[in-house]
Design an enzyme around this catalytic site. Structure first.
Site, short mmCIF file in Angstrom:
data_model
loop_
_atom_site.label_atom_id
_atom_site.label_comp_id
_atom_site.label_asym_id
_atom_site.label_seq_id
_atom_site.Cartn_x
_atom_site.Cartn_y
_atom_site.Cartn_z
N TYR A 132 0.87 -1.17 0.00
CA TYR A 132 0.00 0.00 0.00
C TYR A 132 0.91 1.22 0.00
O TYR A 132 1.57 1.51 0.99
CB TYR A 132 -0.91 -0.07 1.23
CG TYR A 132 -1.90 1.05 1.44
CD1 TYR A 132 -2.01 2.15 0.60
CD2 TYR A 132 -2.76 1.00 2.55
CE1 TYR A 132 -2.93 3.16 0.83
CE2 TYR A 132 -3.70 2.00 2.79
CZ TYR A 132 -3.77 3.08 1.92
OH TYR A 132 -4.69 4.08 2.16
N LYS A 160 -1.71 -1.53 -3.76
CA LYS A 160 -2.62 -0.41 -3.89
C LYS A 160 -1.78 0.83 -4.09
O LYS A 160 -0.99 1.20 -3.22
CB LYS A 160 -3.50 -0.24 -2.66
CG LYS A 160 -4.45 0.97 -2.82
CD LYS A 160 -5.06 1.45 -1.52
CE LYS A 160 -5.90 2.69 -1.80
NZ LYS A 160 -6.39 3.34 -0.58
N ILE A 204 -9.28 0.89 -5.39
CA ILE A 204 -9.66 1.03 -3.98
C ILE A 204 -9.89 2.52 -3.78
O ILE A 204 -8.94 3.30 -3.73
CB ILE A 204 -8.59 0.48 -3.03
CG1 ILE A 204 -8.32 -0.99 -3.34
CG2 ILE A 204 -9.03 0.65 -1.58
CD1 ILE A 204 -7.22 -1.63 -2.51
#
Length: 293
Positions: A132, A160, A204
């Protein structure tokens, strides 16, 4: 494979800033009804304002409410590898579909340090781990070449990218073409369709808290090959993003816009955004412009 739209779900609090799991469960149901998957305990979920125990209780409630109807990711990332592993193991036991790990914050890391951090976490759990990257918030950035090395680990399933730079997202997507088991999920709300068209597994998105149906429509239309419909939905999504984010810090604006629609979600914990009548009026005008009021 069908693309997946995850919503970076807000965490709800009551008027005394206590965790409100009933209100959070209601937001899970709302996203499930729209067809969106869930990312919990992330940036839009006020994860830095939650205690270790609260994060576990939150993830337990979200997984229970989703009840397998949609995938659930949970962010376990903390500054220290030690606590990140403790949270990751707890989420592993709860049964999330993926464990997101935000880069350490406050601690300045070398690329070697980041690599060791993610490898230790991935080695400690059974559920797949997702990198992330959000350098504007953590001051640490996963370089594409580091992501490429980490992609070779059997339990690191993707990334992400919330950096906001299309060039970096393109480089991560290049990694996913080399290592087909490594999925890329875009974070920037204005790049949802572009990322899908360039090989992303999905997105996301924080803005999906306010516009769940529009987010779902971008992905559904793209998967169905209805590009004009996907473009129209993305145009609406991007325009709303531009209008709302001009008012302030994006996660705070998302939470406050949702509060204007449904006060049950509560405000963020201090020292985040304080209620402001003038700002709320501006937010409501924007919501009205997009028929969300």
């Amino acid at each position: 494979m069908p693309s997946t739209a995850f919503v970076a779900l807000v965490t709800c609090f009551d008027n005394e800033e206590r965790l409100d799991l009933d209100a959070t469960r209601a937001q899970v149901r709302r996203q499930v009804a729209a067809g969106n998957a869930i990312m919990t305990a992330g940036t839009n979920g006020d994860f830095t304002a939650l205690t270790h125990e609260e994060k576990i209780a939150l993830v337990e409630a979200v997984v229970d409410e989703a009840s397998g109807r949609v995938p659930v990711f949970a962010n376990a990332g903390m500054p220290a590898t030690y606590e990140t592993i403790l949270l990751a193991k707890a989420f592993d036991r709860i049964g999330v579909d993926g464990i997101a790990v935000i880069t350490p914050f406050f601690i300045a890391c070398t690329q070697d340090g980041l690599e060791r951090h993610f490898l230790h976490v991935a080695d400690s759990v059974q559920r797949p781990v997702y990198l992330y990257d959000i350098p504007a918030r953590t001051q640490n950035h996963i370089k594409p070449e580091t992501a490429r090395r980490l992609a070779e680990h059997g339990n690191i399933a993707g990334i992400k990218d919330s950096g906001g730079a299309q060039e970096t997202l393109a480089q991560y997507l290049a990694v996913s073409r080399e290592v087909t088991s490594f999925d890329v999920y875009s974070g920037p709300d204005h790049l949802v369709l572009w990322s899908l068209q360039n090989g992303a597994a999905g997105c996301i998105s924080g803005l999906g808290n306010v516009m769940p149906e529009t987010l779902a429509e971008i992905v559904r239309a793209y998967d169905a090959g209805n590009i004009s419909e996907a473009e129209a939905a993305q145009k609406r999504y991007t325009a709303f993003r531009t209008d709302l984010y001009e008012l302030g810090y994006p996660p705070a604006m998302v939470k406050r816009a949702l509060w204007c629609m449904d006060p049950a979600v509560g405000a963020s914990r201090q020292p985040a955004l304080l209620p402001d009548q003038e700002q709320d009026h501006a937010i409501r005008k924007i919501l009205g412009k997009y028929d969300l009021a």
